[in-house]
Design a protein around this motif. Structure first.
Motif, mmCIF file in Angstrom:
data_model
loop_
_atom_site.group_PDB
_atom_site.id
_atom_site.type_symbol
_atom_site.label_atom_id
_atom_site.label_comp_id
_atom_site.label_asym_id
_atom_site.label_seq_id
_atom_site.Cartn_x
_atom_site.Cartn_y
_atom_site.Cartn_z
ATOM 1 N N ASP A 5 51.350 77.071 70.199
ATOM 2 C CA ASP A 5 50.080 77.567 69.655
ATOM 3 C C ASP A 5 48.977 76.515 69.802
ATOM 4 O O ASP A 5 47.833 76.839 70.156
ATOM 5 C CB ASP A 5 50.248 77.933 68.183
ATOM 6 C CG ASP A 5 51.127 79.157 67.982
ATOM 7 O OD1 ASP A 5 51.307 79.930 68.941
ATOM 8 O OD2 ASP A 5 51.647 79.337 66.863
ATOM 9 N N ASP A 6 49.324 75.282 69.518
ATOM 10 C CA ASP A 6 48.349 74.195 69.633
ATOM 11 C C ASP A 6 47.916 74.009 71.079
ATOM 12 O O ASP A 6 46.726 73.820 71.376
ATOM 13 C CB ASP A 6 48.971 72.908 69.093
ATOM 14 C CG ASP A 6 47.920 71.837 68.812
ATOM 15 O OD1 ASP A 6 46.728 72.196 68.722
ATOM 16 O OD2 ASP A 6 48.288 70.666 68.663
ATOM 17 N N ALA A 7 48.891 74.079 71.999
ATOM 18 C CA ALA A 7 48.580 73.918 73.420
ATOM 19 C C ALA A 7 47.674 75.041 73.923
ATOM 20 O O ALA A 7 46.727 74.805 74.680
ATOM 21 C CB ALA A 7 49.872 73.880 74.236
ATOM 22 N N LYS A 8 47.953 76.267 73.497
ATOM 23 C CA LYS A 8 47.126 77.409 73.903
ATOM 24 C C LYS A 8 45.685 77.246 73.430
ATOM 25 O O LYS A 8 44.741 77.648 74.127
ATOM 26 C CB LYS A 8 47.715 78.705 73.345
ATOM 27 C CG LYS A 8 48.980 79.179 74.044
ATOM 28 C CD LYS A 8 49.471 80.472 73.431
ATOM 29 C CE LYS A 8 50.694 81.012 74.148
ATOM 30 N NZ LYS A 8 51.201 82.274 73.553
ATOM 31 N N ALA A 9 45.529 76.673 72.257
ATOM 32 C CA ALA A 9 44.168 76.459 71.745
ATOM 33 C C ALA A 9 43.457 75.356 72.532
ATOM 34 O O ALA A 9 42.264 75.467 72.834
ATOM 35 C CB ALA A 9 44.227 76.109 70.261
ATOM 36 N N LEU A 10 44.184 74.316 72.880
ATOM 37 C CA LEU A 10 43.584 73.192 73.592
ATOM 38 C C LEU A 10 43.118 73.571 74.998
ATOM 39 O O LEU A 10 42.050 73.154 75.448
ATOM 40 C CB LEU A 10 44.575 72.032 73.679
ATOM 41 C CG LEU A 10 44.791 71.204 72.415
ATOM 42 C CD1 LEU A 10 45.902 70.184 72.639
ATOM 43 C CD2 LEU A 10 43.503 70.496 72.016
ATOM 44 N N VAL A 11 43.919 74.376 75.716
ATOM 45 C CA VAL A 11 43.570 74.679 77.110
ATOM 46 C C VAL A 11 42.322 75.541 77.225
ATOM 47 O O VAL A 11 41.735 75.643 78.311
ATOM 48 C CB VAL A 11 44.742 75.366 77.859
ATOM 49 C CG1 VAL A 11 45.902 74.416 78.042
ATOM 50 C CG2 VAL A 11 45.181 76.643 77.152
ATOM 51 N N ALA A 52 58.027 70.612 75.124
ATOM 52 C CA ALA A 52 56.806 71.163 74.538
ATOM 53 C C ALA A 52 55.870 70.052 74.069
ATOM 54 O O ALA A 52 54.654 70.140 74.230
ATOM 55 C CB ALA A 52 57.156 72.092 73.370
ATOM 56 N N VAL A 53 56.443 68.995 73.492
ATOM 57 C CA VAL A 53 55.632 67.845 73.088
ATOM 58 C C VAL A 53 54.983 67.204 74.310
ATOM 59 O O VAL A 53 53.798 66.848 74.300
ATOM 60 C CB VAL A 53 56.495 66.804 72.341
ATOM 61 C CG1 VAL A 53 55.691 65.528 72.094
ATOM 62 C CG2 VAL A 53 56.984 67.369 71.022
ATOM 63 N N ALA A 54 55.765 67.076 75.393
ATOM 64 C CA ALA A 54 55.231 66.485 76.625
ATOM 65 C C ALA A 54 54.108 67.325 77.197
ATOM 66 O O ALA A 54 53.091 66.795 77.668
ATOM 67 C CB ALA A 54 56.354 66.329 77.648
ATOM 68 N N CYS A 55 54.259 68.637 77.156
ATOM 69 C CA CYS A 55 53.218 69.534 77.664
ATOM 70 C C CYS A 55 51.945 69.413 76.842
ATOM 71 O O CYS A 55 50.846 69.316 77.386
ATOM 72 C CB CYS A 55 53.733 70.975 77.660
ATOM 73 S SG CYS A 55 52.530 72.171 78.286
ATOM 74 N N ARG A 56 52.106 69.415 75.539
ATOM 75 C CA ARG A 56 50.939 69.302 74.660
ATOM 76 C C ARG A 56 50.224 67.958 74.886
ATOM 77 O O ARG A 56 49.000 67.881 74.906
ATOM 78 C CB ARG A 56 51.397 69.430 73.213
ATOM 79 C CG ARG A 56 50.267 69.751 72.225
ATOM 80 C CD ARG A 56 49.802 68.507 71.544
ATOM 81 N NE ARG A 56 48.749 68.771 70.584
ATOM 82 C CZ ARG A 56 47.735 67.959 70.369
ATOM 83 N NH1 ARG A 56 47.599 66.844 71.076
ATOM 84 N NH2 ARG A 56 46.817 68.249 69.472
ATOM 85 N N LEU A 109 38.787 66.074 82.509
ATOM 86 C CA LEU A 109 39.113 66.991 83.603
ATOM 87 C C LEU A 109 38.862 68.426 83.166
ATOM 88 O O LEU A 109 38.990 68.754 81.988
ATOM 89 C CB LEU A 109 40.576 66.816 84.022
ATOM 90 C CG LEU A 109 41.010 65.372 84.345
ATOM 91 C CD1 LEU A 109 42.473 65.347 84.770
ATOM 92 C CD2 LEU A 109 40.121 64.771 85.406
ATOM 93 N N ASP A 110 38.506 69.298 84.120
ATOM 94 C CA ASP A 110 38.207 70.681 83.743
ATOM 95 C C ASP A 110 38.948 71.721 84.584
ATOM 96 O O ASP A 110 38.824 72.918 84.335
ATOM 97 C CB ASP A 110 36.696 70.950 83.813
ATOM 98 C CG ASP A 110 36.123 70.732 85.213
ATOM 99 O OD1 ASP A 110 36.903 70.416 86.138
ATOM 100 O OD2 ASP A 110 34.901 70.874 85.372
ATOM 101 N N ASN A 111 39.716 71.286 85.580
ATOM 102 C CA ASN A 111 40.469 72.212 86.434
ATOM 103 C C ASN A 111 41.818 71.564 86.715
ATOM 104 O O ASN A 111 41.930 70.706 87.587
ATOM 105 C CB ASN A 111 39.709 72.477 87.725
ATOM 106 C CG ASN A 111 40.356 73.575 88.563
ATOM 107 O OD1 ASN A 111 41.456 74.042 88.267
ATOM 108 N ND2 ASN A 111 39.680 73.983 89.620
ATOM 109 N N VAL A 112 42.831 71.955 85.958
ATOM 110 C CA VAL A 112 44.094 71.216 85.964
ATOM 111 C C VAL A 112 45.286 72.173 86.103
ATOM 112 O O VAL A 112 45.319 73.248 85.489
ATOM 113 C CB VAL A 112 44.271 70.392 84.679
ATOM 114 C CG1 VAL A 112 45.518 69.516 84.772
ATOM 115 C CG2 VAL A 112 43.041 69.545 84.404
ATOM 116 N N VAL A 113 46.248 71.767 86.921
ATOM 117 C CA VAL A 113 47.535 72.436 87.019
ATOM 118 C C VAL A 113 48.519 71.644 86.169
ATOM 119 O O VAL A 113 48.705 70.446 86.387
ATOM 120 C CB VAL A 113 48.041 72.484 88.475
ATOM 121 C CG1 VAL A 113 49.420 73.130 88.539
ATOM 122 C CG2 VAL A 113 47.058 73.228 89.355
#
Length: 215
Positions: free
Chosen positions: A190-196, A144-148, A159-163
């Motif tokens: 929750d933090d990641a969802k806000a960032l994306v 999860a840390v790596a994903c964030r 970047l604006d279009n990322v997989v």
């Protein structure tokens, strides 16, 4: 010898070579230089600059060794039955970037490592980073840390279009579901969802599974 006018030119040259894992090794070295520079500026203990390459190479090898732990050993007996499924890394579509993220756990030192590699639609590495952190509670916490970190890294690159692709189906599913995540890494989700939400378009994909989400 090639001459480079600035860091961007240097990175472009490295990313454009065919040498195996050169970009990943360069990312470890570059992070070490940045880390030691900051430690020296703050008058904190740090490695001498002469030891940067050796230390970076050791951490690079340690990271990949930790990733291989737990994977089944190569069978010496030839199995003539074809596998049911075979997974291959695939590049993103045109105008997209793919950010692969992963974590590794080093139990002997009670530390963890995370890595992010971003590639374009041609499969070329455009950016990469690695970091060490104190060992979280679970492996999924590391993922999860790596994903964030992958999300914030992609944002910083403009970047604006990322997989976003990782190998923890648990973390990917938590990101996909539009419900509160009550796990130990719920705050990271929750933090990641806000960032994306800052991206025009994004995808979450769990490698080796068929689970995918886009927005």
């Amino acid at each position: 010898m090639d001459r480079f006018v600035d860091f961007r030119d240097l990175w472009t040259g490295i990313a454009g070579t065919n040498e195996h894992q050169l970009a990943e090794r360069f990312a470890f070295v570059a992070w070490s230089i940045w880390h030691i520079r900051n430690a020296s500026r703050l008058q904190k203990p740090c490695l001498p600059f002469s030891s940067i390459y050796r230390d970076s190479l050791e951490r690079f090898l340690e990271f990949h060794k930790a990733r291989r732990q737990g994977q089944p050993e190569t069978q010496m007996v030839l199995d003539l039955k074809p596998p049911i499924t075979t997974s291959y890394w695939t590049p993103p579509q045109t105008s997209q970037f793919k950010a692969n993220f992963d974590g590794a756990v080093f139990m002997d030192s009670q530390m963890a490592g995370i890595g992010v590699v971003i590639r374009d639609s041609g499969g070329h590495v455009t950016s990469a980073l690695s970091e060490r952190l104190f060992l979280p509670s679970t492996v999924d916490d590391v993922e999860a840390v790596a994903c964030r970190k992958a999300i914030s890294f992609a944002l910083n690159l403009g970047l604006d279009n990322v997989v976003f692709e990782g190998d923890s189906e648990t973390v990917i599913k938590a990101l996909n579901f539009n419900v509160r995540c009550l796990t130990s890494f719920g705050h990271l989700v929750d933090d990641a969802k806000a960032l994306v939400l800052n991206f025009c378009k994004f995808f979450f994909f769990a490698y080796k599974t068929d689970w995918e989400y886009c927005c």
